[in-house]
Design a protein around this motif. Sequence first.
Motif, PDB file in Angstrom:
ATOM      1  N   ALA A 276       0.830  -1.203   0.000  1.00 28.20           N
ATOM      2  CA  ALA A 276       0.000   0.000   0.000  1.00 28.20           C
ATOM      3  C   ALA A 276       0.868   1.257   0.000  1.00 28.20           C
ATOM      4  CB  ALA A 276      -0.933  -0.007   1.205  1.00 28.20           C
ATOM      5  N   LYS A 277       1.925   1.260   0.776  1.00 27.33           N
ATOM      6  CA  LYS A 277       2.818   2.422   0.838  1.00 27.33           C
ATOM      7  C   LYS A 277       3.394   2.731  -0.541  1.00 27.33           C
ATOM      8  CE  LYS A 277       6.861   4.171   3.397  1.00 27.33           C
ATOM      9  NZ  LYS A 277       7.785   4.401   2.264  1.00 27.33           N
ATOM     10  N   THR A 278       3.840   1.699  -1.231  1.00 27.17           N
ATOM     11  CA  THR A 278       4.388   1.889  -2.573  1.00 27.17           C
ATOM     12  C   THR A 278       3.316   2.414  -3.528  1.00 27.17           C
ATOM     13  OG1 THR A 278       6.067   0.183  -2.265  1.00 27.17           O
ATOM     14  CG2 THR A 278       5.448   0.680  -4.534  1.00 27.17           C
ATOM     15  N   TYR A 279       2.110   1.895  -3.417  1.00 27.31           N
ATOM     16  CA  TYR A 279       0.992   2.340  -4.254  1.00 27.31           C
ATOM     17  C   TYR A 279       0.677   3.813  -3.976  1.00 27.31           C
ATOM     18  CZ  TYR A 279      -3.699   2.010  -6.431  1.00 27.31           C
ATOM     19  OH  TYR A 279      -4.817   2.178  -7.217  1.00 27.31           O
ATOM     20  N   PHE A 280       0.554   4.157  -2.696  1.00 29.45           N
ATOM     21  CA  PHE A 280       0.206   5.537  -2.330  1.00 29.45           C
ATOM     22  C   PHE A 280       1.261   6.525  -2.839  1.00 29.45           C
ATOM     23  CE2 PHE A 280      -1.830   3.776   1.820  1.00 29.45           C
ATOM     24  CZ  PHE A 280      -2.877   3.244   1.076  1.00 29.45           C
ATOM     25  N   SER A 307      -8.694  -0.394 -10.287  1.00 30.36           N
ATOM     26  CA  SER A 307      -7.597  -0.432  -9.319  1.00 30.36           C
ATOM     27  C   SER A 307      -7.919   0.442  -8.119  1.00 30.36           C
ATOM     28  CB  SER A 307      -6.302   0.047  -9.990  1.00 30.36           C
ATOM     29  OG  SER A 307      -5.288   0.278  -9.035  1.00 30.36           O
ATOM     30  N   ALA A 308      -8.428   1.642  -8.379  1.00 29.56           N
ATOM     31  CA  ALA A 308      -8.763   2.568  -7.298  1.00 29.56           C
ATOM     32  C   ALA A 308      -9.835   1.990  -6.382  1.00 29.56           C
ATOM     33  CB  ALA A 308      -9.236   3.899  -7.887  1.00 29.56           C
ATOM     34  N   ALA A 309     -10.869   1.376  -6.957  1.00 34.29           N
ATOM     35  CA  ALA A 309     -11.961   0.829  -6.151  1.00 34.29           C
ATOM     36  C   ALA A 309     -11.483  -0.328  -5.282  1.00 34.29           C
ATOM     37  CB  ALA A 309     -13.094   0.366  -7.066  1.00 34.29           C
ATOM     38  N   ILE A 310     -10.641  -1.192  -5.837  1.00 35.22           N
ATOM     39  CA  ILE A 310     -10.093  -2.319  -5.071  1.00 35.22           C
ATOM     40  C   ILE A 310      -9.289  -1.802  -3.883  1.00 35.22           C
ATOM     41  CG2 ILE A 310      -8.473  -4.270  -5.158  1.00 35.22           C
ATOM     42  CD1 ILE A 310      -9.230  -4.361  -8.259  1.00 35.22           C
ATOM     43  N   VAL A 311      -8.443  -0.814  -4.133  1.00 38.53           N
ATOM     44  CA  VAL A 311      -7.587  -0.280  -3.066  1.00 38.53           C
ATOM     45  C   VAL A 311      -8.416   0.471  -2.029  1.00 38.53           C
ATOM     46  CG1 VAL A 311      -5.736   1.366  -2.564  1.00 38.53           C
ATOM     47  CG2 VAL A 311      -5.506  -0.236  -4.466  1.00 38.53           C
ATOM     48  N   ALA A 312      -9.430   1.196  -2.444  1.00 39.05           N
ATOM     49  CA  ALA A 312     -10.279   1.894  -1.471  1.00 39.05           C
ATOM     50  C   ALA A 312     -10.923   0.906  -0.512  1.00 39.05           C
ATOM     51  CB  ALA A 312     -11.359   2.697  -2.208  1.00 39.05           C
ATOM     52  N   SER A 313     -11.434  -0.185  -1.048  1.00 37.14           N
ATOM     53  CA  SER A 313     -12.048  -1.202  -0.197  1.00 37.14           C
ATOM     54  C   SER A 313     -11.018  -1.824   0.739  1.00 37.14           C
ATOM     55  CB  SER A 313     -12.705  -2.280  -1.061  1.00 37.14           C
ATOM     56  OG  SER A 313     -13.449  -3.190  -0.270  1.00 37.14           O
ATOM     57  N   ALA A 314      -9.841  -2.130   0.203  1.00 33.36           N
ATOM     58  CA  ALA A 314      -8.773  -2.715   1.022  1.00 33.36           C
ATOM     59  C   ALA A 314      -8.312  -1.755   2.109  1.00 33.36           C
ATOM     60  CB  ALA A 314      -7.598  -3.111   0.137  1.00 33.36           C
ATOM     61  N   LEU A 321      -8.528  -2.875  10.823  1.00 32.37           N
ATOM     62  CA  LEU A 321      -7.682  -3.860  11.499  1.00 32.37           C
ATOM     63  C   LEU A 321      -6.463  -3.246  12.169  1.00 32.37           C
ATOM     64  CD1 LEU A 321      -7.833  -6.792   8.914  1.00 32.37           C
ATOM     65  CD2 LEU A 321      -9.099  -6.568  11.058  1.00 32.37           C
ATOM     66  N   THR A 322      -6.071  -2.028  11.782  1.00 31.00           N
ATOM     67  CA  THR A 322      -4.882  -1.397  12.363  1.00 31.00           C
ATOM     68  C   THR A 322      -5.193  -0.120  13.132  1.00 31.00           C
ATOM     69  OG1 THR A 322      -4.408   0.010  10.435  1.00 31.00           O
ATOM     70  CG2 THR A 322      -3.506  -2.242  10.425  1.00 31.00           C
ATOM     71  N   GLU A 323      -6.351   0.506  12.854  1.00 36.81           N
ATOM     72  CA  GLU A 323      -6.742   1.796  13.410  1.00 36.81           C
ATOM     73  C   GLU A 323      -5.774   2.918  13.033  1.00 36.81           C
ATOM     74  OE1 GLU A 323      -7.409   1.326  17.594  1.00 36.81           O
ATOM     75  OE2 GLU A 323      -9.188   0.076  17.294  1.00 36.81           O
ATOM     76  N   LYS A 324      -5.079   2.749  11.923  1.00 32.00           N
ATOM     77  CA  LYS A 324      -4.183   3.797  11.433  1.00 32.00           C
ATOM     78  C   LYS A 324      -4.971   4.719  10.510  1.00 32.00           C
ATOM     79  CE  LYS A 324       0.000   0.952  11.716  1.00 32.00           C
ATOM     80  NZ  LYS A 324       1.133   0.341  10.944  1.00 32.00           N
ATOM     81  N   LYS A 325      -5.055   5.978  10.899  1.00 38.30           N
ATOM     82  CA  LYS A 325      -5.947   6.908  10.205  1.00 38.30           C
ATOM     83  C   LYS A 325      -5.558   7.140   8.745  1.00 38.30           C
ATOM     84  CE  LYS A 325      -3.468  11.048  11.769  1.00 38.30           C
ATOM     85  NZ  LYS A 325      -3.560  12.258  12.607  1.00 38.30           N
ATOM     86  N   TYR A 327      -5.012   5.090   6.478  1.00 41.26           N
ATOM     87  CA  TYR A 327      -5.733   4.203   5.563  1.00 41.26           C
ATOM     88  C   TYR A 327      -7.166   4.680   5.348  1.00 41.26           C
ATOM     89  CZ  TYR A 327      -1.711   1.191   6.272  1.00 41.26           C
ATOM     90  OH  TYR A 327      -0.421   0.708   6.321  1.00 41.26           O
ATOM     91  N   TYR A 328      -7.776   5.171   6.391  1.00 41.29           N
ATOM     92  CA  TYR A 328      -9.111   5.765   6.225  1.00 41.29           C
ATOM     93  C   TYR A 328      -9.025   6.976   5.305  1.00 41.29           C
ATOM     94  CZ  TYR A 328     -13.501   8.111   7.222  1.00 41.29           C
ATOM     95  OH  TYR A 328     -14.720   8.731   7.086  1.00 41.29           O
ATOM     96  N   ASN A 329      -8.054   7.832   5.550  1.00 41.04           N
ATOM     97  CA  ASN A 329      -7.902   9.033   4.736  1.00 41.04           C
ATOM     98  C   ASN A 329      -7.671   8.693   3.272  1.00 41.04           C
ATOM     99  OD1 ASN A 329      -8.277  10.768   6.870  1.00 41.04           O
ATOM    100  ND2 ASN A 329      -6.098  11.076   7.265  1.00 41.04           N
ATOM    101  N   GLN A 330      -6.851   7.676   3.029  1.00 40.57           N
ATOM    102  CA  GLN A 330      -6.570   7.304   1.646  1.00 40.57           C
ATOM    103  C   GLN A 330      -7.818   6.746   0.973  1.00 40.57           C
ATOM    104  OE1 GLN A 330      -3.355   7.815   0.092  1.00 40.57           O
ATOM    105  NE2 GLN A 330      -4.848   7.683  -1.568  1.00 40.57           N
ATOM    106  N   ALA A 331      -8.581   5.935   1.701  1.00 39.17           N
ATOM    107  CA  ALA A 331      -9.818   5.392   1.143  1.00 39.17           C
ATOM    108  C   ALA A 331     -10.786   6.507   0.780  1.00 39.17           C
ATOM    109  CB  ALA A 331     -10.465   4.424   2.133  1.00 39.17           C
ATOM    110  N   ILE A 332     -10.950   7.475   1.673  1.00 37.77           N
ATOM    111  CA  ILE A 332     -11.882   8.570   1.417  1.00 37.77           C
ATOM    112  C   ILE A 332     -11.394   9.433   0.256  1.00 37.77           C
ATOM    113  CG2 ILE A 332     -12.983  10.614   2.381  1.00 37.77           C
ATOM    114  CD1 ILE A 332     -13.982   7.862   3.427  1.00 37.77           C
TER     115      ILE A 332
END
Length: 397
Positions: A276-280, A307-314, A321-325, A327-332
């Motif tokens: 995910a880090k590499t993707y972002f 690709s974007a939709a798959i990653v947003a869901s992931a 599962l991690t509570e790291k914000k 990932y929420y921010n990236q999904a939104i």
Amino acid sequence: MYRKKALLIILYCFSHTIESQVLLKFDPDEVLLFAESQYEKAINQLKIENGMPRNGHSDGSWNQKPIEDWTSGFFPGTLWYLYENSKNEKWLKAAQKWTAPLEPLKLFNKHHDIGFMVYCSYGNGYRLTQNKNYKEIILQTSNTLATRYRPTTKTILSWGDINEKNPKTHKVIIDNMMNLEMLEWASKNGGSKKFDKISRNHANTTLKNHFRKDFSSYHLVEYNPNTGKVQNKSTVQGFADDSMWSRGQAWGIYGFIMMYRETAIKKYLKTSENLAKTYFESLPIDNIAYWDFNAPNIPNEPRDASSAAIVASACLELFELTEKKMYYNQAISILNELASDKYLAKTDNYSCVLLHSVGYKPINSEVNVNINYADYYFIEALIRLKKLQIKMFKNKQ
């Protein structure tokens, strides 16, 4: 109206539970209602005897393919999600109707994608209805998928005939990670315990061999079928063998966070986070990936909404599962763009949801079009978002 106001209150309260949160710029319920209107047009005009809908066109028509097409489970899977969200019986009936033709796939062993084909359809159907026949079909399909596993390579054969005598190579693509979810479910719900071992072995081998030092993914790894040694690495559907094909990277992010959810093995979580880090870090400013991050004509290359939709869901699952914000921010950030008029199929007579996906650019197949799996993972992400927001809101009470 009450339901919409209640959700908006939840969204407002939830936005104050995460510091520096990216603001949601759309109403998920409104987008889901749009999806319902689009798919209602589709089911009213499509004839099931013509095959499973794969991609939608501006005149409202869809390309329809035989059930053996690897994407055959996504259209009925989307109908199941629309039923889950709305609880409307018309979507239940539609999902049942479009799922039923896929039953013969329980014995289909020509490629690895029966996980996509059956678990996205019958899997969602069983989750929502507890239909015992659906369960038996999933378990039988898992048995069939397991016949493609080879102990020598410790992987499931993606492409190739399992009955071929003296094969010269054993091909495994990153997409195969997604089919492990069905095996994990089956191992916990009456199927063989070997399914869990197979899925873990496949994930471990993929982790070892499929990624470069920067955690970008190859599409295809070929193994010697007799020794298990790697013969070749390539990126068939990407720009070049050493490039990062964005949907392949997305399959890896989603597949490994799913495996962490199913097994609690932390190296799977770490792998998903690294991918995910590499993707972002490779995303353009609007957060929608190019079809390949190393394509030669960026910024004049097609984007890939799938690709974007798959990653947003992931990312929503990563956050849960991690509570790291982050990932929420990236999904939104991704969903804000996908839910805009630029990507929603609001023009002409489309009967699909998302535009601007890319299937197989090197052979000019499905470039800048709607594809059913983009719709599927986008709707999945919206439903995950709603559930997550409600859960977080309740936890704050």
